[in-house]
Design an enzyme around this catalytic site. Structure first.
Site, mmCIF file in Angstrom:
data_model
loop_
_atom_site.group_PDB
_atom_site.id
_atom_site.type_symbol
_atom_site.label_atom_id
_atom_site.label_comp_id
_atom_site.label_asym_id
_atom_site.label_seq_id
_atom_site.Cartn_x
_atom_site.Cartn_y
_atom_site.Cartn_z
ATOM 1 N N TYR A 1 0.853 -1.191 0.000
ATOM 2 C CA TYR A 1 0.000 0.000 0.000
ATOM 3 C C TYR A 1 0.885 1.235 0.000
ATOM 4 O O TYR A 1 1.916 1.276 0.686
ATOM 5 C CB TYR A 1 -0.899 0.011 1.245
ATOM 6 C CG TYR A 1 -1.585 1.337 1.503
ATOM 7 C CD1 TYR A 1 -2.857 1.589 0.995
ATOM 8 C CD2 TYR A 1 -0.946 2.337 2.247
ATOM 9 C CE1 TYR A 1 -3.472 2.816 1.225
ATOM 10 C CE2 TYR A 1 -1.559 3.561 2.472
ATOM 11 C CZ TYR A 1 -2.823 3.791 1.962
ATOM 12 O OH TYR A 1 -3.423 5.010 2.184
ATOM 13 N N GLU B 1 -4.064 7.390 -3.102
ATOM 14 C CA GLU B 1 -3.863 6.052 -2.552
ATOM 15 C C GLU B 1 -3.649 5.059 -3.671
ATOM 16 O O GLU B 1 -4.340 5.107 -4.694
ATOM 17 C CB GLU B 1 -5.100 5.619 -1.749
ATOM 18 C CG GLU B 1 -5.110 6.152 -0.341
ATOM 19 C CD GLU B 1 -6.212 5.512 0.503
ATOM 20 O OE1 GLU B 1 -7.264 5.133 -0.051
ATOM 21 O OE2 GLU B 1 -6.009 5.394 1.713
#
Lengths: 388, 293
Positions: free
Chosen positions: A108, A196
């Site tokens: 991530y 993100e």
């Protein structure tokens, strides 16, 4: 402002953040024709809506080239329901078709404003592919952060630190550093409020690739990014909210049946809260701002009434610079022009509130005049349930 | 003595010739605020409708008139620069009313404030008022009355609502401050609680928060860790707000499950603060809190 995954990936690609080979498609035909050109044996077809959780909701299909048509037919036009869309879901009108990646690890990466330090924070985690909110609350130590010094850029040593913290080795580190540096440039260049990538993957050939992209932009900075404004997809937004923004009204549609019109965002939220406290459900958030004249009030009524669930309306205005008698005149004028067929409770406080109250009482139109905030909330909730 | 704004305040209005700036300059003067000058680049040497001298720069205005505080009514694209100019001119207090400043512009402003002599309030706020002494901002003066309760709030009209409830019950205010609804603001709850703590005039504080960020939770911790003994009454707006939606203010958004009203109310209650369930009982709750001392 939000954009689609494929639009975000186009910004990534231009900045040097690696993304899978692929293309957006608006029809089944485009999907099939484009997929042939990808020359790969595993293809991902992804529904493009402004909401996360698309994979779990059935909006992502991994297929062989022969089955692209079938996947595209299933996805285009479907109503996709995810944990972020609400139960009514969202209509899928665009697809992203990509070459599938040979995934070794899912990571991530993200950039947000850290409000407590007033600096932007670059975050990475080994827990890619998971809901990052869950990781943050259950295992916060698994999110590694580097803060960007105001007025400066992400430093190479910081990017390297992040890469090593993810357990990357050898050439992976080099690719990750390049990716992180490029990602920060995207964030900075376009005044993003959030970026993100979940997941950011490491492939079996040690490449780093952004399999997803989520980008939100700072609405206050859009004036300096006309190119980004062009990416806005109005079909992803509530029609009534677009209409409201045209009149500089701040409107958010909710599920309840008590409409409200308030000046000021904080007071508007507080008004919703007290409606709920009195046993009602707010139908909307509506901040009419500093100018509550006949025109704004009329637009406000139209927008609230476009929601057929609304059974009663509360107008709550605290007149400071705005004079209540002017607001009252605005309400009287608007009600005279429009067909408002639900009960309207009015609470005006502040500058010239007494005159305003008399004007409403003396008007031939039917208002329920409230003497304070609590009284107003009780009266509007009662009215919404058919009482007087 | 009040905080931030007192008899020594001499105010410079940045953006005095704009529509908002001109209107509110008059309102501030009428309330009794000592406004000494205005600044509009390119209009130096002129005077405004009230006879106030206009300067090209904040420094020139300060040098000529002894101005020590400024208020900013500059369009959002230029407002961060206006704050930096005020900091460079060593203003003691800068109140930024402008709404819609890009977040990235505010990051370097925050950095410039660190270690400077300037205390900043806002942006996107109603301003500061010390009832009976002066007001710097856009709030209606007449709803206030001089007294001993401080009010700190992230909101505008909701602050007026709270003040109105206090005044109706005969509870006057020491200094009321709208700290602004943006994600990056010059002063937060803690910065101002520190000032209220040392202020003899202030006997209690109303704290009005809203969804988004964690400033209320941090304030709760600070109150208990620093032995802040004056009664605090709190209300948090946005109990019914849906996650992921910006509720008007850029800072009022529940994101990633964080910043909910329920979390903030629980954090405040946990340290013994009287938390109002509805915005209608703020005055009443403060009255009880003061009586229970």
């Amino acid at each position: 402002m939000k954009i689609h995954e494929y639009q975000g990936k186009a910004l990534f690609r231009a900045a040097g953040v690696p993304v899978p080979k692929g293309f957006p498609a608006f029809s089944v035909k485009e999907c099939v024709e484009g997929a042939a050109k990808l020359q790969t044996n595993k293809i991902v077809v992804k529904a493009q809506i402004h909401a996360g959780g698309r994979g779990k909701g059935g909006g992502v299909k991994i297929v062989s080239p022969a089955n692209v048509q079938e996947a595209a037919e299933a996805l285009l036009g479907m109503t996709l329901v995810t944990h972020q869309t609400g139960p009514e879901g969202k209509l899928v009108q665009r697809l992203l078709v990509e070459e599938a990646s040979d995934i070794a690890r899912e990571l991530y990466a993200g950039i947000v404003l850290d409000r407590s330090t007033s600096q932007f924070a670059f975050m990475v985690s080994t827990e890619g592919g998971m809901e990052i909110e869950k990781v943050a609350s259950e295992t916060p130590e698994k999110i590694i952060k580097e803060w960007i010094t105001p007025g400066q850029d992400l430093k190479v040593y910081q990017a390297r630190k992040l890469a090593f913290s993810l357990g990357l080795t050898g050439v992976q580190v080099k690719y990750a550093v390049k990716t992180f540096m490029a990602l920060w440039q995207v964030f900075k260049q376009y005044d993003c409020s959030l970026i993100e990538i979940n997941p950011l993957v490491v492939t079996r050939s040690d490449e780093i690739i952004a399999l997803d992209s989520k980008i939100n932009f700072d609405d206050n900075a859009l004036f300096r990014h006309p190119d980004i404004l062009e990416l806005r997809d109005l079909s992803e937004e509530e029609t009534s909210e677009i209409e409201a923004s045209r009149y500089h009204l701040n409107y958010i549609k909710l599920e309840g049946d008590v409409g409200c019109m308030v000046n000021g965002a904080g007071l508007a939220m507080a008004t919703m809260d007290i409606i709920k406290h009195c046993g009602g459900e707010p139908a909307n958030f509506l901040d009419v701002g500093g100018v509550a004249n006949a025109e704004t009030v009329a637009h406000g009524f139209n927008i609230i009434l476009s929601d057929k669930n609304v059974k009663a309306i509360l107008i709550n205005i605290f007149g400071g610079i705005v004079r209540c008698d002017r607001v009252a005149q605005g309400v009287i004028d608007a009600m005279g022009q429009l067909k408002v067929n639900v009960p309207v409770v009015v609470r005006l406080e502040g500058t010239n509130a007494v005159q305003a109250g008399e004007m409403l009482e003396n008007s031939p139109l039917e208002f329920i005049v409230a003497k304070n905030l609590e009284d107003a909330a009780e009266k509007v909730v009662l009215a919404s349930k058919g009482g007087k | 003595m009040s905080i931030l704004l007192n008899e020594d305040t001499r105010l410079i209005v940045q953006g005095i010739t704009g529509k908002e700036g001109a209107f509110h300059t008059r309102q501030m003067l009428e309330y009794g605020t000592k406004v000494v000058a205005g600044v509009t680049p390119g209009k130096g040497g002129q005077t405004d409708d009230n006879g106030l001298p206009i300067f090209d720069t904040v420094q020139a205005a300060a040098d000529a008139t002894g101005g020590n505080s400024s208020v900013i009514f500059v369009p959002p694209a230029f407002a961060a620069d206006a704050v930096l100019e005020a900091i460079a001119a060593r203003m003691k207090l800068v109140v930024c009313i402008s709404e819609g400043i890009p977040t990235a512009d505010m990051v370097p402003v925050k950095l410039a404030l660190n270690g400077s002599e300037t205390r900043m309030i806002g942006p996107n706020c109603p301003g500061v008022i010390t009832p009976g002494v002066g007001k710097i901002g856009i709030m209606p003066g007449f709803i206030h009355r001089p007294g001993h309760v401080g009010v700190i709030s992230r909101s505008g009209t909701l602050t007026y609502e709270a003040v109105h409830q206090l005044t109706e019950r005969g509870i006057g205010q020491s200094t009321c401050i709208g700290i602004g609804g943006d994600p990056i603001i010059g002063s937060n709850f803690i910065d101002l609680l520190k000032l209220y703590k040392d202020d003899d005039q202030t006997e209690g504080v109303v704290l009005i928060g809203e969804i988004g960020g964690s400033a209320e939770e941090e304030a709760a911790n600070w109150i208990v860790e620093n032995n802040f003994t004056k009664p605090v009454v709190a209300f948090i707006a946005g109990q019914t707000a849906p996650p992921g939606r910006r509720m008007g203010h850029a800072g009022a958004i529940i994101s990633g499950g964080k910043g909910t009203a329920a979390d903030k109310m629980a954090a405040l209650k946990a340290v013994g603060i009287a938390v109002c369930e509805t915005p209608a009982v703020i005055g009443e709750t403060m009255e009880k809190a003061l009586a229970a001392r």
